[in-house]
Design a protein around this motif. Sequence first.
Motif, PDB file in Angstrom:
ATOM      1  N   GLY A 140       0.819  -1.214   0.000  1.00  0.00           N
ATOM      2  CA  GLY A 140       0.000   0.000   0.000  1.00  0.00           C
ATOM      3  C   GLY A 140       0.848   1.257   0.000  1.00  0.00           C
ATOM      4  N   THR A 141       0.634   2.110   0.985  1.00  0.00           N
ATOM      5  CA  THR A 141       1.414   3.349   1.072  1.00  0.00           C
ATOM      6  C   THR A 141       2.836   3.105   1.563  1.00  0.00           C
ATOM      7  OG1 THR A 141       0.763   3.817   3.352  1.00  0.00           O
ATOM      8  CG2 THR A 141      -0.689   4.644   1.599  1.00  0.00           C
ATOM      9  N   GLY A 142       3.116   1.875   1.995  1.00  0.00           N
ATOM     10  CA  GLY A 142       4.458   1.546   2.459  1.00  0.00           C
ATOM     11  C   GLY A 142       4.732   1.907   3.903  1.00  0.00           C
ATOM     12  N   ILE A 143       3.719   2.328   4.645  1.00  0.00           N
ATOM     13  CA  ILE A 143       3.964   2.826   5.995  1.00  0.00           C
ATOM     14  C   ILE A 143       4.456   1.721   6.927  1.00  0.00           C
ATOM     15  CG2 ILE A 143       1.532   2.558   6.702  1.00  0.00           C
ATOM     16  CD1 ILE A 143       1.913   5.155   8.362  1.00  0.00           C
ATOM     17  N   TRP A 144       3.884   0.503   6.807  1.00  0.00           N
ATOM     18  CA  TRP A 144       4.354  -0.599   7.658  1.00  0.00           C
ATOM     19  C   TRP A 144       5.799  -0.945   7.315  1.00  0.00           C
ATOM     20  CZ3 TRP A 144       6.535  -5.376   7.185  1.00  0.00           C
ATOM     21  CH2 TRP A 144       6.538  -6.193   8.321  1.00  0.00           C
ATOM     22  N   GLU A 150       8.228   1.616   8.743  1.00  0.00           N
ATOM     23  CA  GLU A 150       8.368   1.563  10.195  1.00  0.00           C
ATOM     24  C   GLU A 150       9.119   0.309  10.639  1.00  0.00           C
ATOM     25  OE1 GLU A 150       4.728   2.240  12.286  1.00  0.00           O
ATOM     26  OE2 GLU A 150       4.425   4.230  11.390  1.00  0.00           O
ATOM     27  N   ILE A 151       8.905  -0.823   9.945  1.00  0.00           N
ATOM     28  CA  ILE A 151       9.635  -2.036  10.309  1.00  0.00           C
ATOM     29  C   ILE A 151      11.112  -1.890   9.942  1.00  0.00           C
ATOM     30  CG2 ILE A 151       9.471  -3.461   8.211  1.00  0.00           C
ATOM     31  CD1 ILE A 151       8.539  -4.754  11.672  1.00  0.00           C
ATOM     32  N   ALA A 152      11.390  -1.119   8.881  1.00  0.00           N
ATOM     33  CA  ALA A 152      12.783  -0.866   8.497  1.00  0.00           C
ATOM     34  C   ALA A 152      13.494  -0.044   9.568  1.00  0.00           C
ATOM     35  CB  ALA A 152      12.840  -0.146   7.148  1.00  0.00           C
ATOM     36  N   GLU A 153      12.778   0.884  10.166  1.00  0.00           N
ATOM     37  CA  GLU A 153      13.369   1.686  11.240  1.00  0.00           C
ATOM     38  C   GLU A 153      13.532   0.860  12.515  1.00  0.00           C
ATOM     39  OE1 GLU A 153      10.678   4.956  11.458  1.00  0.00           O
ATOM     40  OE2 GLU A 153      11.712   6.106   9.889  1.00  0.00           O
ATOM     41  N   GLN A 154      12.611  -0.065  12.747  1.00  0.00           N
ATOM     42  CA  GLN A 154      12.698  -0.910  13.943  1.00  0.00           C
ATOM     43  C   GLN A 154      13.843  -1.911  13.843  1.00  0.00           C
ATOM     44  OE1 GLN A 154       8.933  -2.382  15.441  1.00  0.00           O
ATOM     45  NE2 GLN A 154       9.866  -4.233  16.254  1.00  0.00           N
ATOM     46  N   TYR A 155      14.104  -2.389  12.611  1.00  0.00           N
ATOM     47  CA  TYR A 155      15.178  -3.360  12.391  1.00  0.00           C
ATOM     48  C   TYR A 155      16.152  -2.803  11.347  1.00  0.00           C
ATOM     49  CZ  TYR A 155      12.096  -6.604  14.849  1.00  0.00           C
ATOM     50  OH  TYR A 155      11.299  -7.211  15.799  1.00  0.00           O
ATOM     51  N   PRO A 156      17.022  -1.891  11.743  1.00  0.00           N
ATOM     52  CA  PRO A 156      17.939  -1.255  10.785  1.00  0.00           C
ATOM     53  C   PRO A 156      18.938  -2.226  10.164  1.00  0.00           C
ATOM     54  CG  PRO A 156      18.501  -0.656  13.042  1.00  0.00           C
ATOM     55  CD  PRO A 156      17.194  -1.352  13.103  1.00  0.00           C
ATOM     56  N   ASP A 164       3.726  -3.962  -4.323  1.00  0.00           N
ATOM     57  CA  ASP A 164       2.327  -3.583  -4.527  1.00  0.00           C
ATOM     58  C   ASP A 164       2.097  -3.427  -6.026  1.00  0.00           C
ATOM     59  OD1 ASP A 164       0.080  -2.483  -2.407  1.00  0.00           O
ATOM     60  OD2 ASP A 164      -0.234  -1.716  -4.420  1.00  0.00           O
ATOM     61  N   ILE A 165       0.820  -3.472  -6.433  1.00  0.00           N
ATOM     62  CA  ILE A 165       0.516  -3.300  -7.852  1.00  0.00           C
ATOM     63  C   ILE A 165       0.409  -1.830  -8.243  1.00  0.00           C
ATOM     64  CG2 ILE A 165      -0.643  -5.533  -8.094  1.00  0.00           C
ATOM     65  CD1 ILE A 165      -3.319  -4.067  -7.876  1.00  0.00           C
ATOM     66  N   SER A 166       0.350  -0.944  -7.247  1.00  0.00           N
ATOM     67  CA  SER A 166       0.232   0.484  -7.540  1.00  0.00           C
ATOM     68  C   SER A 166       1.410   1.261  -6.957  1.00  0.00           C
ATOM     69  CB  SER A 166      -1.072   1.060  -6.973  1.00  0.00           C
ATOM     70  OG  SER A 166      -2.188   0.559  -7.678  1.00  0.00           O
ATOM     71  N   PRO A 167       1.989   2.184  -7.711  1.00  0.00           N
ATOM     72  CA  PRO A 167       3.144   2.959  -7.237  1.00  0.00           C
ATOM     73  C   PRO A 167       2.726   4.174  -6.408  1.00  0.00           C
ATOM     74  CG  PRO A 167       2.681   3.542  -9.504  1.00  0.00           C
ATOM     75  CD  PRO A 167       1.664   2.485  -9.124  1.00  0.00           C
ATOM     76  N   ILE A 168       2.192   3.916  -5.220  1.00  0.00           N
ATOM     77  CA  ILE A 168       1.696   5.014  -4.385  1.00  0.00           C
ATOM     78  C   ILE A 168       2.583   5.229  -3.156  1.00  0.00           C
ATOM     79  CG2 ILE A 168      -0.690   4.758  -5.158  1.00  0.00           C
ATOM     80  CD1 ILE A 168      -1.262   3.243  -2.540  1.00  0.00           C
ATOM     81  N   GLN A 169       3.778   4.630  -3.160  1.00  0.00           N
ATOM     82  CA  GLN A 169       4.676   4.736  -2.025  1.00  0.00           C
ATOM     83  C   GLN A 169       5.527   6.013  -2.151  1.00  0.00           C
ATOM     84  OE1 GLN A 169       4.839   1.916  -4.191  1.00  0.00           O
ATOM     85  NE2 GLN A 169       3.081   1.092  -3.068  1.00  0.00           N
ATOM     86  N   PRO A 170       6.001   6.531  -1.030  1.00  0.00           N
ATOM     87  CA  PRO A 170       6.813   7.756  -1.068  1.00  0.00           C
ATOM     88  C   PRO A 170       8.215   7.489  -1.610  1.00  0.00           C
ATOM     89  CG  PRO A 170       6.700   6.912   1.164  1.00  0.00           C
ATOM     90  CD  PRO A 170       5.758   6.069   0.350  1.00  0.00           C
ATOM     91  N   CYS A 171       8.877   8.548  -2.024  1.00  0.00           N
ATOM     92  CA  CYS A 171      10.256   8.441  -2.515  1.00  0.00           C
ATOM     93  C   CYS A 171      11.258   8.491  -1.369  1.00  0.00           C
ATOM     94  CB  CYS A 171      10.554   9.573  -3.501  1.00  0.00           C
ATOM     95  SG  CYS A 171       9.562   9.513  -5.002  1.00  0.00           S
ATOM     96  N   TRP A 172      10.946   9.263  -0.326  1.00  0.00           N
ATOM     97  CA  TRP A 172      11.856   9.389   0.807  1.00  0.00           C
ATOM     98  C   TRP A 172      11.559   8.272   1.796  1.00  0.00           C
ATOM     99  CZ3 TRP A 172      15.811  12.637   0.433  1.00  0.00           C
ATOM    100  CH2 TRP A 172      15.705  13.685  -0.492  1.00  0.00           C
ATOM    101  N   VAL A 173      12.469   7.316   1.895  1.00  0.00           N
ATOM    102  CA  VAL A 173      12.275   6.137   2.738  1.00  0.00           C
ATOM    103  C   VAL A 173      13.567   5.844   3.497  1.00  0.00           C
ATOM    104  CG1 VAL A 173      10.570   5.137   1.166  1.00  0.00           C
ATOM    105  CG2 VAL A 173      12.989   4.549   0.899  1.00  0.00           C
ATOM    106  N   PRO A 174      13.502   5.021   4.551  1.00  0.00           N
ATOM    107  CA  PRO A 174      14.734   4.625   5.238  1.00  0.00           C
ATOM    108  C   PRO A 174      15.704   3.958   4.250  1.00  0.00           C
ATOM    109  CG  PRO A 174      12.810   4.011   6.532  1.00  0.00           C
ATOM    110  CD  PRO A 174      12.291   4.481   5.212  1.00  0.00           C
ATOM    111  N   PRO A 175      16.995   4.091   4.476  1.00  0.00           N
ATOM    112  CA  PRO A 175      17.977   3.560   3.524  1.00  0.00           C
ATOM    113  C   PRO A 175      17.906   2.053   3.332  1.00  0.00           C
ATOM    114  CG  PRO A 175      19.041   4.254   5.564  1.00  0.00           C
ATOM    115  CD  PRO A 175      17.644   4.764   5.604  1.00  0.00           C
ATOM    116  N   ASN A 176      17.333   1.330   4.291  1.00  0.00           N
ATOM    117  CA  ASN A 176      17.241  -0.128   4.186  1.00  0.00           C
ATOM    118  C   ASN A 176      15.865  -0.595   3.709  1.00  0.00           C
ATOM    119  OD1 ASN A 176      16.212   0.836   6.688  1.00  0.00           O
ATOM    120  ND2 ASN A 176      16.316  -1.213   7.577  1.00  0.00           N
ATOM    121  N   CYS A 177      15.100   0.321   3.106  1.00  0.00           N
ATOM    122  CA  CYS A 177      13.759  -0.007   2.619  1.00  0.00           C
ATOM    123  C   CYS A 177      13.625   0.387   1.156  1.00  0.00           C
ATOM    124  CB  CYS A 177      12.709   0.732   3.457  1.00  0.00           C
ATOM    125  SG  CYS A 177      10.998   0.453   2.951  1.00  0.00           S
ATOM    126  N   ARG A 178      13.006  -0.480   0.358  1.00  0.00           N
ATOM    127  CA  ARG A 178      12.730  -0.149  -1.037  1.00  0.00           C
ATOM    128  C   ARG A 178      11.397  -0.771  -1.446  1.00  0.00           C
ATOM    129  NH1 ARG A 178      14.174  -4.685  -4.273  1.00  0.00           N
ATOM    130  NH2 ARG A 178      15.495  -6.194  -3.180  1.00  0.00           N
TER     131      ARG A 178
END
Length: 313
Positions: A97-101, A104-110, A118-132
Motif C-alpha cells: 500500500g502506502t508503504g507505511i508498515w 516503520e519495520i525498516a526503522e525498527q530493524y535497521p 504492490d501493484i500500484s506505485p503510491i509509495q513515497p520516494c523518501w524512505v529509510p535507507p534499508n527499505c525499497r
Amino acid sequence: MIEVDPSVLAKPENEDYASSGYDTSTASLTSSLNEYVVENGRRYHSYYGTEKYLMPTDEKEQDRLDLHHEIFRLVWSDKLHSAPLAEPHRILDVGTGTGIWAMEIAEQYPMAEVVGTDISPIQPCWVPPNCRFEIDDAMQEWTFKDDNFDFIHARNISSGVSDWGHLISEMKRCTAPGGYVELCEKSLVIQCDDGTMKPDHGIKVFTEYLRDAMRKMGRPCPDLAFLKNLLETAGFEEVTTSQAKEPVGPWPKDPRLKRAGAMNLLNAETGFESYGMALFTRILGMDVDKARKICEKGLMDTRNKNYHVYDTG
C-alpha cells in the motif's frame, strides 16, 4: 520454445526496440504504471487490470490507509508484528500500500533489508535507507529466490487475492528455514455484545453486501480457520492465531479501545465509499445511487453512539 514476434525479427540491422514500434523508455514505463481509471469521483488502479483491486488508490484513500495503520498499531498494543523476530536480515511486505508498515519495520530493524511490493506505485520516494519498493503482482509468479526472507508480512490484502493457494505457496518457497510468515485480515463480520445492533443496522447491511460481492468475485473473506489451514497445508509449522477487536465509535470504556473507536469513526468518513462503491456497482450491478445510499447509511449508523459494534482482525 518461445516464439519471437515477427516485428522484432524485421530490420535486423537495427538493434533497438523502437525500430519495431516498442517504446521501452523509462518515461514510457513509468507513464504506464501511473495510468488509472476515475470512477464516481475516485481514482482506481488499472495497470495490472481494473479487476485486480477494487478499492481506490487516490490521495484520499492513501490518507485513510495510513490512519488504518495507526488503528492496527493501537489494537495490537503498538506492535508491528507478533512473530518472535530477533535480528531479521530480509523482510518482505506483500501488498504494501502506502508503504507505511514497511518503512516503520525498516526503522525498527535497521540491520534488515525491507522490500515492499504492490501493484500500484503510491509509495513515497523518501524512505529509510534499508527499505525499497517494487511494483509487482503477488498473484503472478514471484521473482524472489527460494529461502530469501526471514519474515514475510501481509495485511488487509484479501480483496485483491484471487488465489490464496498460490500466494501461500510462494510465501513458503521464499521463506528461509526458521523464518516466519504473518497474515492479518479483517473478518468483515460486524459483532455486538449488548443487543444494540438490529438486523437493519447500516454497517451490518453494508458488510453483508460487501461479503456477497467478494464471494461473487471468487474472493471470499478469509477467517482464522481458513488461513491457519492454508499455512499448515503449505508445510508451515507451529501455526498460531490471535484476534483483536476494532470498535466502531468511541463507545468502549477501555481507553485504548475508545481511542481506536474514535479513529475508526474518522476512518469511516471515506472507508464505506472506498470499500463499497466499486464492488457494489461493478460486481453486484447496483446503480450508483443505491450503492451510495448503502454507504451513507453505514456511515450514519457509525456516528450513532447508541450502537456498540465492532469488527475483528
